[in-house]
Each structure stands twice: as C-alpha cells, then as structure tokens.
Design a protein around this motif. Structure first.
Motif, PDB file in Angstrom:
ATOM      1  N   ALA A   1       0.820  -1.220   0.000  1.00  0.00           N
ATOM      2  CA  ALA A   1       0.000   0.000   0.000  1.00  0.00           C
ATOM      3  C   ALA A   1       0.849   1.264   0.000  1.00  0.00           C
ATOM      4  CB  ALA A   1      -0.929  -0.003   1.198  1.00  0.00           C
ATOM      5  N   GLY A   2       2.153   1.156   0.319  1.00  0.00           N
ATOM      6  CA  GLY A   2       3.011   2.332   0.313  1.00  0.00           C
ATOM      7  C   GLY A   2       3.897   2.419   1.543  1.00  0.00           C
ATOM      8  N   LYS A   3       4.532   3.584   1.716  1.00  0.00           N
ATOM      9  CA  LYS A   3       5.515   3.789   2.785  1.00  0.00           C
ATOM     10  C   LYS A   3       4.952   4.598   3.954  1.00  0.00           C
ATOM     11  CE  LYS A   3       9.467   3.466  -0.333  1.00  0.00           C
ATOM     12  NZ  LYS A   3      10.645   4.144  -0.911  1.00  0.00           N
ATOM     13  N   MET A   4       3.635   4.588   4.088  1.00  0.00           N
ATOM     14  CA  MET A   4       3.000   5.361   5.148  1.00  0.00           C
ATOM     15  C   MET A   4       3.261   4.725   6.510  1.00  0.00           C
ATOM     16  SD  MET A   4       1.151   3.006   3.622  1.00  0.00           S
ATOM     17  CE  MET A   4       0.156   1.598   4.055  1.00  0.00           C
ATOM     18  N   ASP A   5       2.988   5.499   7.562  1.00  0.00           N
ATOM     19  CA  ASP A   5       3.111   4.984   8.920  1.00  0.00           C
ATOM     20  C   ASP A   5       2.042   3.923   9.168  1.00  0.00           C
ATOM     21  OD1 ASP A   5       5.219   6.684   9.575  1.00  0.00           O
ATOM     22  OD2 ASP A   5       3.856   8.291  10.198  1.00  0.00           O
TER      23      ASP A   5
END
Length: 266
Positions: free
Chosen positions: A158-162
């Motif tokens: 989903a990505g590099k988000m927290d």
C-alpha cells in the motif's frame, strides 16, 4: 572507520557492483537484499512475484565474500523461498549480510527480526519477514567501541506510510542496537527503512537522540536512475548522541543498484 550501507538490489547491476565494493572496501559493509542459493551452480536466477520479475545474482553472498577477502561475512536470512532457473525451482535464502574487516575484532553481535520471523517455506505474504543485525566492533584508531545496526524495513504494497507494524519495527530495530552497545560507544543505525523522511520511524529515532544524516545533510534522494517510481527516499543512516561524523556521502556515481550507497566516516 568507513561504514557503508547499501541495498544491493539482489546484485542486479553486478558488473558495476563488484568492482565498486572491491575498490571501496569499507571497514564495515551493511548489505541488504542478499541472495544465497547454495544448491545452485548458476550465476543468475529469476525472482518472480506476480508481474514483478527480476534477475537475481544466485549466490550474491558468496560473490561479495570473494570480492572482500579481508572481511568476515555475517549472513542473516529472513526467509527461504523459491527463485527460478528457467522452469526449475531453486530454494534460495534472502536477507542481510554484514561484512567486517578482519582488523576490527567483533566483540558483540545480535541477530533478530524487526517484522515477523524466519520463513522457511516460502517468502510469505506481503509485508514479508524482515531481519535485523547489530554488531559491536573495537576500533583501535578511535580507541572505542563502535556499535552498528542495520535493517531492511518491511515493504507494504500500500506504500511507505506509517503503520502500527512499522512503529513496532522501529522499536525492535533500536532494541537490537541497544542489546550490543556499551557506554561510550559510537552508535550507528542504517539500512533501507522503506519509509518517507517525515515518518513516525524517523521521528521516534530522533526522539531517542539519533541524528539522521541523509535529509539532515540536504541530500535530495537515495535512489538512482534505475528507480523510475515516485518517492525518492528509502535509505537512511543515523548516528547516536556521542557520535560525530568526519564525513558522510550519498554516492550518486557510479550507480551500482537502484539505491545509492551511504558512506559514513568516523
């Protein structure tokens, strides 16, 4: 002492990577995406994950060990999965390796996991297992211990988000360093963290007293021209409160991976 951190991209750019590592020969090399396929005589195998197909240096661990004959190799596998020799499956280990020059006595080390645990029967579902490694060496030139921890942070599709998993990962990672470090040591955290500069991971490490050298030094990216996607940061190097860098560089040339080498001089 020179410490290098690099995501090797599975040795995809081996023709450039080999001479670079041999010529630079850092005192400590922290290498991510290391492949070890001891049952295969091939130089290259294929990694397949859906539409993601990539050449992999079949025995990158062996190859880098040969390129750095004066170093002790320490391999920390995260999983054993399948690479491919044409249509034939080949069991292969994947993880981290730390190479320490033989002039530096290794006086402590700990290997563990920052996400999940060892996967023996496949690389697993995303986000996959991720290992970490911390090593303490004694440097006579500095007359002090140097404790270094590396990790390859989890990859979330989903990505590099927290995420909660990344928050746990950051605490486990720092815990590995603290398990080997002694009072008075120089301390270093490095690797491909797979997070953005404004992440909770980096904020947490800053609150614990670590200075981040990549964006803190004004470097615009840790990615090379071989990485076409958005997001120009993945790799970081941080130093502890009593650690003063003599120099720090994000190496743009030569390009030896889709990641840039990070080089710290103490």
């Amino acid at each position: 002492m020179r410490i290098m951190s690099l995501n090797s991209w599975g040795g995809t750019l081996w023709d450039s990577l080999l001479p670079y590592l041999r010529d630079e020969s850092p005192d400590v090399l922290c290498l991510q995406e290391v492949v070890h396929s001891p049952a295969s005589p091939r130089d290259w195998l294929i990694y397949r994950d859906g539409d993601h197909v990539l050449d992999q240096r079949a025995n990158l661990l062996r190859d880098v060990t040969g390129a750095l004959p004066d170093h002790v190799p320490l391999f920390c596998p995260a999983a054993r999965g399948t690479l491919w020799d044409g249509d034939d499956p080949v069991p292969s280990f994947w993880g981290l390796a730390t190479f320490v020059h033989r002039d530096l006595p290794i006086v402590g080390q700990v290997q563990g996991f920052v996400h999940k645990g060892f996967e023996a029967n496949g690389f697993g579902e995303h986000p996959r297992s991720r290992s970490g490694h911390a090593v303490r060496v004694w440097d006579d030139r500095l007359d002090r211990g140097v404790s270094i921890a590396q990790m390859h942070g989890l990859r979330d599709l989903a990505g590099k988000m927290d995420t909660p998993e990344r928050a746990v990962q950051a605490r486990r990672f720092l815990g590995l360093l603290r398990a080997v470090a002694e009072p008075g040591d120089a301390t270093v955290l490095c690797g491909d963290f797979n997070v953005e500069p404004g992440s909770e991971t980096l904020s947490y490490l800053a609150d614990e007293g670590f200075d981040e050298l990549v964006t803190g030094g004004g470097h615009p990216t840790t990615r090379t021209s071989h990485y076409p996607k958005p997001g120009r940061f993945a790799d970081y190097m941080l130093v502890g409160p009593d650690t003063r860098p003599a120099a720090f560089e994000v190496v743009r040339d030569p390009e030896v991976s889709d990641h840039c080498p990070l080089v710290l001089t103490l």
